[in-house]
Design an enzyme around this catalytic site. Sequence first.
Site, PDB file in Angstrom:
ATOM      1  N   ASP A 125     -88.984  -1.908  15.189  1.00 16.59           N
ATOM      2  CA  ASP A 125     -89.900  -2.294  14.114  1.00 16.59           C
ATOM      3  C   ASP A 125     -89.107  -2.979  13.016  1.00 16.59           C
ATOM      4  O   ASP A 125     -87.934  -2.654  12.784  1.00 16.59           O
ATOM      5  CB  ASP A 125     -90.619  -1.068  13.557  1.00 16.59           C
ATOM      6  N   ASP A 143     -97.224  -4.894  17.459  1.00 15.09           N
ATOM      7  CA  ASP A 143     -98.238  -4.075  16.778  1.00 15.09           C
ATOM      8  C   ASP A 143     -99.314  -4.965  16.158  1.00 15.09           C
ATOM      9  O   ASP A 143    -100.509  -4.649  16.195  1.00 15.09           O
ATOM     10  CB  ASP A 143     -97.602  -3.214  15.690  1.00 15.09           C
TER      11      ASP A 143
END
Length: 169
Positions: A125, A143
Amino acid sequence: MRETLQARSALGRIILMLALVAGAVALDQVIKWLVETRLPFHEMVPVIPMLALYRTWNEGIAFSLLRDMPDTWLLALTAVVIVFVSYLWWRNPPGRPIAHFGFALIISGALGNLIDRAVYGHVVDYILFHTETWSFAVFNLADSFISVGAAMIVLDELIVAIKDRKSRN
């Protein structure tokens, strides 16, 4: 003749879907590789006010849920989601490009994160929205694909419902 046209149409849908998914997954993986090789770990790199790059690892699924679950279970769960969304895409009528693109984005995002988990044992991330007193969960392009894809499917369903309502009146 009609069966041949339907088969050609189905093949075209599959090829388009595979191309969209392959392109999106490739983009996601290239960006994650750049993040892993070029961005410092757990250091905020400001981009613009309220947006920064911040490399971290997510060992669970969305918002670190299920992080104590073994990787094999998370891989299997993600694979089941990909198969289910692929089934929904296939069952969706061909004349609904917004929904089809949404399904492609969801599958792409799930595959991108599945690859991370299989290769690294975690998901990479790196996008952080924040203010001085608040910050959103760190996330990645995959995402975003999943969220935007879901929104596109909802939008498509709303469009169809509105068209149906207008045609009944």
